[in-house]
Write a protein that holds these residues in place. Structure first.
Motif, PDB file in Angstrom:
ATOM      1  N   SER A 158       0.845  -1.196   0.000  1.00 35.17           N
ATOM      2  CA  SER A 158       0.000   0.000   0.000  1.00 35.17           C
ATOM      3  C   SER A 158       0.874   1.238   0.000  1.00 35.17           C
ATOM      4  O   SER A 158       2.062   1.189   0.348  1.00 35.17           O
ATOM      5  CB  SER A 158      -0.922   0.016   1.224  1.00 35.17           C
ATOM      6  N   ALA A 159       0.266   2.363  -0.370  1.00 35.46           N
ATOM      7  CA  ALA A 159       0.986   3.627  -0.350  1.00 35.46           C
ATOM      8  C   ALA A 159       1.406   3.991   1.070  1.00 35.46           C
ATOM      9  O   ALA A 159       2.510   4.497   1.299  1.00 35.46           O
ATOM     10  CB  ALA A 159       0.123   4.725  -0.958  1.00 35.46           C
ATOM     11  N   GLU A 160       0.535   3.721   2.037  1.00 33.48           N
ATOM     12  CA  GLU A 160       0.838   4.070   3.422  1.00 33.48           C
ATOM     13  C   GLU A 160       2.016   3.273   3.958  1.00 33.48           C
ATOM     14  O   GLU A 160       2.824   3.799   4.734  1.00 33.48           O
ATOM     15  CB  GLU A 160      -0.398   3.835   4.296  1.00 33.48           C
ATOM     16  N   ILE A 189       4.629   2.341   2.293  1.00 36.41           N
ATOM     17  CA  ILE A 189       5.848   2.977   1.769  1.00 36.41           C
ATOM     18  C   ILE A 189       6.132   4.255   2.550  1.00 36.41           C
ATOM     19  O   ILE A 189       7.277   4.512   2.957  1.00 36.41           O
ATOM     20  CB  ILE A 189       5.684   3.277   0.265  1.00 36.41           C
ATOM     21  N   ARG A 190       5.101   5.066   2.786  1.00 38.48           N
ATOM     22  CA  ARG A 190       5.293   6.313   3.537  1.00 38.48           C
ATOM     23  C   ARG A 190       5.820   6.028   4.932  1.00 38.48           C
ATOM     24  O   ARG A 190       6.737   6.703   5.426  1.00 38.48           O
ATOM     25  CB  ARG A 190       3.963   7.073   3.630  1.00 38.48           C
ATOM     26  N   TYR A 215       3.508   1.842  -5.287  1.00 44.04           N
ATOM     27  CA  TYR A 215       4.372   3.016  -5.478  1.00 44.04           C
ATOM     28  C   TYR A 215       3.655   4.106  -6.275  1.00 44.04           C
ATOM     29  O   TYR A 215       3.736   5.298  -5.942  1.00 44.04           O
ATOM     30  CB  TYR A 215       5.650   2.583  -6.193  1.00 44.04           C
ATOM     31  N   GLU A 221       0.421   4.593  -6.429  1.00 45.42           N
ATOM     32  CA  GLU A 221      -0.583   5.181  -5.538  1.00 45.42           C
ATOM     33  C   GLU A 221       0.068   6.123  -4.530  1.00 45.42           C
ATOM     34  O   GLU A 221      -0.484   7.186  -4.197  1.00 45.42           O
ATOM     35  CB  GLU A 221      -1.335   4.064  -4.806  1.00 45.42           C
ATOM     36  N   PHE A 222       1.260   5.749  -4.075  1.00 43.24           N
ATOM     37  CA  PHE A 222       2.013   6.588  -3.137  1.00 43.24           C
ATOM     38  C   PHE A 222       2.374   7.926  -3.787  1.00 43.24           C
ATOM     39  O   PHE A 222       2.173   9.003  -3.187  1.00 43.24           O
ATOM     40  CB  PHE A 222       3.262   5.811  -2.707  1.00 43.24           C
ATOM     41  N   LEU A 227      -1.192   8.892   5.099  1.00 43.77           N
ATOM     42  CA  LEU A 227      -1.945   8.909   3.851  1.00 43.77           C
ATOM     43  C   LEU A 227      -3.309   8.270   4.070  1.00 43.77           C
ATOM     44  O   LEU A 227      -3.453   7.338   4.869  1.00 43.77           O
ATOM     45  CB  LEU A 227      -1.189   8.140   2.760  1.00 43.77           C
TER      46      LEU A 227
END
Length: 694
Positions: free
Chosen positions: A584-586, A588-589, A660, A662-663, A693
């Motif tokens: 998920s994007a979150e 990665i963040r 990535y 989506e991030f 996010l």
């Protein structure tokens, strides 16, 4: 006030940049000091002795910087200014002693040869005055902040990296700093002596290297018996050549090889004793330590001179051994440093024998493939080489003209009998011609080899051109020979002076005199030269003092005043580890935030450029990419090939790539700063990584 007035640039340097002048002067003094023990008495002339010692210092001083730079903080605390002062005092003391000795010595009687015609002297004087004026005008770019991509990426970024870390070491993610970087070591020392990471001392030092080359060329031309009226015009044609002019506009490192080649040739033509080949090898090894490509453009011609001027097989073997020992002594510390810091003494090459996590054989293959290697067995190799030298290379085809005239001079020597083939001067010219040819053949093995790699070859071409004119003058006889020399000097003057107005206009367009005199602010100057990239640097400066960035598609670290993790297109991007297994994007963040990053910077303009110039090999033949490149459609490249340029060698899995993308989309939707055209893409943007996010 006219910025082109003689001496104005020199006054501006001292009045507005005194610390920068002291920093560059300190390095020059250190060059003299360290070169003294290496070359105790390299020439009969006191002036040539110190010139050659300064050139030898260009080999030894970077090694001292390298050693001192391995201890944190030591490089920036040593008394470099005092060491430089000691070098200048030694220079002055020996000069005064030599002056006193010359006054006690009876003046030498004039030689039996006829003095040169007054017209010859007038042409030579006018030429040297123009050369001096050129150097004064080149002080403007020396005093101006850097603009060129490579300079901001690694030539001067190594300086700011050293100030930030307290050590002289490669920049993580920038492969070009994982190679011998002798000239960058001198730039770092100049900045350390100045006391400012982003001052003008490195630029002034680069200017001094060009001035030193001029001072080396003058006695070398005399030793090679180049005709006096064409010597300064030949050299001005070199300095004003667009390829060499570019090197004077910014802090490139390609000129060090040309300087050391001139020093090596001056040593070879005035050799003293049996050990002359060792300092010649030092020059060759020092040139390679400044740039790997100098192995073909500097070391090879110097090696050819050693072989051609040896007296018999036993002497040749001994001199080759001395040459090899000198080259090894100059290069070995850099190989040891590379082996210890990056695990490959020949980085970035031979990655198959010395693979590391940061640099694998696949990355080396990508680096070479993007430059399109060619084989001499292919017709395309020869057509590309001829086209680049005769047509595509900026400026008048100096190399091609030198090759043609040198071939004609060889034929003329052979036609006039064996006495024209005898003598060290003729053998030296033949060796230089052979070295020039092989240098060009090696350079041509990459379709897109940088033109600036040919800087030493331009100097070689000038020497061979002068030698060919000398042969023609002697063959023409006294009366016609005078006409040949006058005509040649006028033609060379035209070739040298014709582009002068355009090049000075380039300095004005870049606002270099204005920024050097303080009439234009640094932000205005950077905006004029870099456009939206200048706004990006300013935006990073406005971030909180504790900000720590991760950059995508941006490798120019010189102007960043916040810690930034970045990478060149050939290196592994610093975000790659955060993508492994991400769903998920979150996620990665969160991984980036846990690693200490507070903001992310993305340069989509660079993304489009990299997709056009250095695409991943899997996209090289993609018809969609080719059509977009032909139309210069940056927006289409960014939208059609997302998440490709930053993962050229190690693409993420489909699930990782989706997370990535989506991030990126989530961060781009909430930037803290963005610079975008009306279409919205491409853009440069910065986003905060700390908020969660959705």
């Amino acid at each position: 006030m006219d910025p082109w007035a003689p001496g104005l640039a020199a006054r501006a340097a001292w009045q507005l940049r005194p610390e920068s002048c002291l920093g560059a002067a300190a390095v020059a003094g250190c060059l003299l000091l360290l070169g003294w023990p290496l070359l105790p008495r390299p020439a009969r002339s006191w002036w040539e002795q110190w010139l050659l010692r300064a050139a030898a210092g260009c080999v030894a001083l970077p090694i001292l910087v390298l050693v001192a730079g391995q201890v944190r903080g030591l490089l920036f605390t040593l008394p470099w200014r005092w060491l430089g002062l000691a070098g200048w005092l030694a220079f002055a003391a020996t000069g005064i002693a030599r002056l006193r000795a010359s006054r006690r010595t009876a003046p030498a009687l004039p030689g039996a040869g006829a003095p040169p015609p007054s017209l010859f002297r007038l042409l030579a004087l006018a030429g040297w005055i123009c050369v001096g004026h050129w150097h004064l005008q080149m002080l403007w770019p020396a005093l101006s902040p850097p603009l060129s991509y490579d300079v901001l990426e690694y030539h001067l970024a190594l300086v700011t990296h050293g100030f930030a870390t307290g050590r002289f070491e490669p920049i993580p993610g920038i492969l070009y700093t994982r190679q011998p970087v002798a000239t960058e070591a001198l730039f770092t020392l100049a900045a350390a002596a100045e006391g400012w990471a982003r001052g003008a001392a490195p630029g002034l030092l680069n200017w001094l290297l060009f001035l030193m080359a001029t001072l080396l060329f003058a006695p070398l031309a005399r030793r090679l018996r180049l005709p006096a009226p064409v010597r300064p015009w030949l050299w001005l044609a070199v300095l004003a050549h667009p390829l060499v002019f570019k090197l004077q506009l910014d802090n490139f490192t390609d000129w060090t090889g040309a300087l050391l080649m001139l020093a090596g040739l001056l040593l070879a033509t005035g050799r003293r004793g049996r050990a002359w080949a060792f300092p010649l090898g030092l020059c060759a090894g020092g040139a390679v330590a400044a740039k790997w490509t100098n192995a073909g453009t500097v070391a090879l011609p110097l090696l050819a001179v050693v072989v051609a001027t040896a007296r018999g097989k036993p002497t040749c073997g001994r001199e080759l051994a001395g040459f090899g020992a000198g080259a090894a002594a100059a290069l070995a510390p850099w190989l040891i440093w590379l082996g210890r810091t990056v695990g490959n003494p020949f980085a970035p090459f031979l990655a198959g024998l010395f693979p590391t996590d940061a640099w694998s054989a696949e990355r080396l293959q990508f680096l070479l493939a993007t430059h399109q290697p060619l084989s001499p067995l292919d017709v395309d190799y020869w057509t590309n080489l001829v086209r680049r030298l005769a047509v595509e290379l900026d400026g008048w085809p100096m190399i091609a003209v030198a090759l043609v005239l040198s071939a004609g001079a060889v034929a003329l020597r052979r036609r006039r009998g064996a006495r024209w083939l005898a003598g060290r001067s003729a053998r030296t010219a033949a060796a230089l011609l052979l070295g020039l040819v092989f240098s060009l053949l090696l350079w041509g093995q990459l379709r897109h080899a940088a033109d600036r790699f040919l800087a030493p070859v331009i100097v070689l071409s000038a020497l061979l051109l002068g030698d060919a004119l000398r042969v023609v003058q002697r063959a023409a006889g006294p009366r016609r020979g005078t006409c040949v020399m006058v005509s040649s000097a006028v033609i060379l003057a035209a070739f040298a002076l014709w582009p002068l107005r355009l090049q000075l206009a380039t300095l004005r367009a870049l606002a270099m005199p204005a920024v050097a005199m303080g009439r234009v602010s640094l932000p205005e100057y950077l905006h004029n030269g870099l456009g939206a990239t200048a706004a990006m640097f300013a935006a990073v400066d406005r971030l909180p003092a504790d900000a720590r960035l991760i950059a995508i598609h941006e490798a120019r670290g010189y102007y960043f005043r916040r810690p930034v993790a970045l990478a060149s297109v050939f290196d592994r991007t610093p975000i790659r580890d955060a993508l492994r297994g991400a769903d998920s994007a979150e996620s990665i963040r969160r991984r980036l935030a846990d690693a200490g990053y507070t903001h992310m910077l993305v340069n989509e303009f660079e993304q489009a450029r990299l997709l056009a110039m250095h695409p991943p090999l899997r996209l090289e033949d993609d018809p969609r990419r080719r059509r977009l490149v032909e139309r210069d459609d940056q927006t289409g490249l960014v939208r059609t090939f997302p998440a490709e340029a930053e993962f050229a060698v190690d693409p993420p899995a489909p699930a990782e790539k989706q997370a990535y993308l989506e991030f990126l989309a989530a961060l781009r939707a909430r930037p803290v700063w963005i610079e975008a055209p009306p279409a919205g893409t491409p853009a440069i943007w910065i986003a905060d990584l700390r908020p969660t996010l959705p």
